[in-house]
Design a protein around this motif. Structure first.
Motif, PDB file in Angstrom:
ATOM      1  N   GLU A 136      50.073  -9.963   6.990  1.00 21.21           N
ATOM      2  CA  GLU A 136      50.519  -9.285   8.204  1.00 21.21           C
ATOM      3  C   GLU A 136      49.402  -8.420   8.789  1.00 21.21           C
ATOM      4  O   GLU A 136      49.257  -8.327  10.013  1.00 21.21           O
ATOM      5  N   ALA A 137      48.619  -7.799   7.901  1.00 21.43           N
ATOM      6  CA  ALA A 137      47.510  -6.970   8.361  1.00 21.43           C
ATOM      7  C   ALA A 137      46.475  -7.807   9.099  1.00 21.43           C
ATOM      8  O   ALA A 137      45.985  -7.425  10.170  1.00 21.43           O
ATOM      9  N   LEU A 138      46.150  -8.973   8.541  1.00 22.65           N
ATOM     10  CA  LEU A 138      45.185  -9.859   9.194  1.00 22.65           C
ATOM     11  C   LEU A 138      45.709 -10.332  10.550  1.00 22.65           C
ATOM     12  O   LEU A 138      44.960 -10.414  11.528  1.00 22.65           O
ATOM     13  N   ALA A 139      46.994 -10.613  10.617  1.00 19.71           N
ATOM     14  CA  ALA A 139      47.592 -11.049  11.878  1.00 19.71           C
ATOM     15  C   ALA A 139      47.593  -9.935  12.922  1.00 19.71           C
ATOM     16  O   ALA A 139      47.603 -10.203  14.127  1.00 19.71           O
ATOM     17  N   ALA A 140      47.563  -8.685  12.453  1.00 20.13           N
ATOM     18  CA  ALA A 140      47.612  -7.536  13.366  1.00 20.13           C
ATOM     19  C   ALA A 140      46.241  -7.137  13.899  1.00 20.13           C
ATOM     20  O   ALA A 140      46.153  -6.262  14.768  1.00 20.13           O
ATOM     21  N   LEU A 141      45.177  -7.743  13.391  1.00 20.22           N
ATOM     22  CA  LEU A 141      43.836  -7.412  13.875  1.00 20.22           C
ATOM     23  C   LEU A 141      43.694  -7.906  15.308  1.00 20.22           C
ATOM     24  O   LEU A 141      43.628  -9.099  15.572  1.00 20.22           O
ATOM     25  N   ASN A 142      43.652  -6.973  16.227  1.00 22.99           N
ATOM     26  CA  ASN A 142      43.647  -7.315  17.645  1.00 22.99           C
ATOM     27  C   ASN A 142      42.541  -6.542  18.350  1.00 22.99           C
ATOM     28  O   ASN A 142      42.643  -5.334  18.523  1.00 22.99           O
ATOM     29  N   PRO A 143      41.465  -7.224  18.776  1.00 18.12           N
ATOM     30  CA  PRO A 143      40.349  -6.521  19.430  1.00 18.12           C
ATOM     31  C   PRO A 143      40.770  -5.730  20.661  1.00 18.12           C
ATOM     32  O   PRO A 143      40.138  -4.732  21.006  1.00 18.12           O
ATOM     33  N   GLU A 144      41.856  -6.142  21.307  1.00 19.48           N
ATOM     34  CA  GLU A 144      42.280  -5.473  22.534  1.00 19.48           C
ATOM     35  C   GLU A 144      42.850  -4.087  22.291  1.00 19.48           C
ATOM     36  O   GLU A 144      42.932  -3.270  23.216  1.00 19.48           O
ATOM     37  N   THR A 145      43.280  -3.794  21.066  1.00 24.30           N
ATOM     38  CA  THR A 145      43.880  -2.492  20.785  1.00 24.30           C
ATOM     39  C   THR A 145      42.972  -1.596  19.943  1.00 24.30           C
ATOM     40  O   THR A 145      43.394  -0.529  19.511  1.00 24.30           O
ATOM     41  N   VAL A 146      41.737  -2.024  19.719  1.00 23.80           N
ATOM     42  CA  VAL A 146      40.818  -1.257  18.888  1.00 23.80           C
ATOM     43  C   VAL A 146      39.990  -0.312  19.752  1.00 23.80           C
ATOM     44  O   VAL A 146      39.492  -0.704  20.801  1.00 23.80           O
ATOM     45  N   GLU A 147      39.862   0.924  19.291  1.00 28.29           N
ATOM     46  CA  GLU A 147      39.016   1.894  19.974  1.00 28.29           C
ATOM     47  C   GLU A 147      37.708   2.035  19.201  1.00 28.29           C
ATOM     48  O   GLU A 147      37.651   1.819  17.997  1.00 28.29           O
ATOM     49  N   SER A 148      36.655   2.436  19.890  1.00 27.73           N
ATOM     50  CA  SER A 148      35.341   2.547  19.239  1.00 27.73           C
ATOM     51  C   SER A 148      35.353   3.526  18.080  1.00 27.73           C
ATOM     52  O   SER A 148      34.599   3.393  17.129  1.00 27.73           O
ATOM     53  N   THR A 149      36.231   4.533  18.139  1.00 26.91           N
ATOM     54  CA  THR A 149      36.272   5.531  17.077  1.00 26.91           C
ATOM     55  C   THR A 149      36.754   4.958  15.757  1.00 26.91           C
ATOM     56  O   THR A 149      36.643   5.606  14.729  1.00 26.91           O
ATOM     57  N   ALA A 150      37.312   3.750  15.787  1.00 29.92           N
ATOM     58  CA  ALA A 150      37.842   3.156  14.551  1.00 29.92           C
ATOM     59  C   ALA A 150      36.834   2.267  13.851  1.00 29.92           C
ATOM     60  O   ALA A 150      37.133   1.713  12.805  1.00 29.92           O
ATOM     61  N   PHE A 151      35.628   2.105  14.408  1.00 34.93           N
ATOM     62  CA  PHE A 151      34.703   1.119  13.862  1.00 34.93           C
ATOM     63  C   PHE A 151      34.384   1.363  12.391  1.00 34.93           C
ATOM     64  O   PHE A 151      34.247   0.413  11.631  1.00 34.93           O
ATOM     65  N   GLN A 152      34.233   2.619  11.968  1.00 30.70           N
ATOM     66  CA  GLN A 152      33.880   2.865  10.576  1.00 30.70           C
ATOM     67  C   GLN A 152      34.993   2.428   9.631  1.00 30.70           C
ATOM     68  O   GLN A 152      34.746   2.109   8.478  1.00 30.70           O
ATOM     69  N   GLU A 153      36.232   2.370  10.123  1.00 32.84           N
ATOM     70  CA  GLU A 153      37.333   1.918   9.275  1.00 32.84           C
ATOM     71  C   GLU A 153      37.098   0.484   8.809  1.00 32.84           C
ATOM     72  O   GLU A 153      37.249   0.168   7.624  1.00 32.84           O
ATOM     73  N   TRP A 154      36.739  -0.398   9.753  1.00 33.23           N
ATOM     74  CA  TRP A 154      36.561  -1.804   9.403  1.00 33.23           C
ATOM     75  C   TRP A 154      35.415  -1.993   8.416  1.00 33.23           C
ATOM     76  O   TRP A 154      35.452  -2.896   7.585  1.00 33.23           O
ATOM     77  N   LEU A 155      34.414  -1.121   8.476  1.00 35.60           N
ATOM     78  CA  LEU A 155      33.249  -1.262   7.609  1.00 35.60           C
ATOM     79  C   LEU A 155      33.477  -0.701   6.212  1.00 35.60           C
ATOM     80  O   LEU A 155      32.946  -1.235   5.240  1.00 35.60           O
TER      81      LEU A 155
END
Length: 200
Positions: A136-155
């Motif tokens: 479900e988490a993988l299905a929820a990965l949506n570039p349209e709802t991501v803000e730049s401040t969240a980039f460190q989370e993905w890394l």
């Protein structure tokens, strides 16, 4: 920006300078603690969040992120006490509250909040991943709802570790232009294993 580019040592060095230049800035104190958390330096991150709370007692962000660090350190009772001590009325949004409780290990409370969440919120993948609902988490990965401040989370966030080898995660990062940053961060993480929780 350095942290979001996977340049961890440079990011922490810059944050150290910032804390010396403006020791009363709560934003800098929080960011310094976040950098240490991303680097897996949990004991130092905990001390930094405690310092942030000296600068601004009662800071909601510092409190719930301190709870997240305590949870990662295996100190669940302390993490739970912090989160349960925050009145519901003080949360600025349901999304923030949901992120906080799941990051701090209150999984029963987190599951109870899930039906009320907007399925497009930025933190949904993080939230579902922390519940162990990887598909479900993988299905929820949506570039349209991501803000730049969240980039460190993905890394760096450990909740995404089970997803890092999945082609869907790689594709998601590619759409954000983060392929090189992720490779750099993964190489750094391999050379700097995160601090392990002490046996209790």
């Amino acid at each position: 920006m350095l942290l979001s580019a996977g340049r961890v040592d440079e990011a922490i060095d810059a944050l150290k300078v910032a804390t010396k230049l403006d020791p009363l800035s709560t934003r800098i104190a929080d960011n310094f603690a976040l950098g240490l958390f991303c680097a897996g330096r949990l004991t130092e991150a905990l001390a930094a969040y405690e310092q942030a709370l000296v600068v601004q007692p009662g800071s909601l962000q510092a409190l719930w992120q301190k709870a997240a660090v305590l949870h990662r350190l295996g100190r669940q009772d302390e993490a739970s006490a912090i989160l349960r001590g925050i009145p519901v009325a003080e949360w600025p949004s349901l999304s923030t509250q949901a992120t906080a409780v799941v990051s701090g290990g209150l999984l029963v409370e987190a599951v109870a909040l899930l039906p009320r969440l907007d399925r497009r919120i930025q933190d949904l993948a993080n939230f579902l991943g922390a519940l162990g609902r990887t598909e479900e988490a993988l299905a929820a990965l949506n570039p349209e709802t991501v803000e730049s401040t969240a980039f460190q989370e993905w890394l760096f966030y450990p909740v995404f570790d089970p997803m890092r080898s999945d082609p869907r995660f790689a594709k998601f990062l590619a759409t954000l232009g983060m392929t090189e940053a992720h490779a750099r961060a993964q190489a750094w993480r391999a050379a700097h294993p995160p601090e392990k929780p002490a046996s209790r």
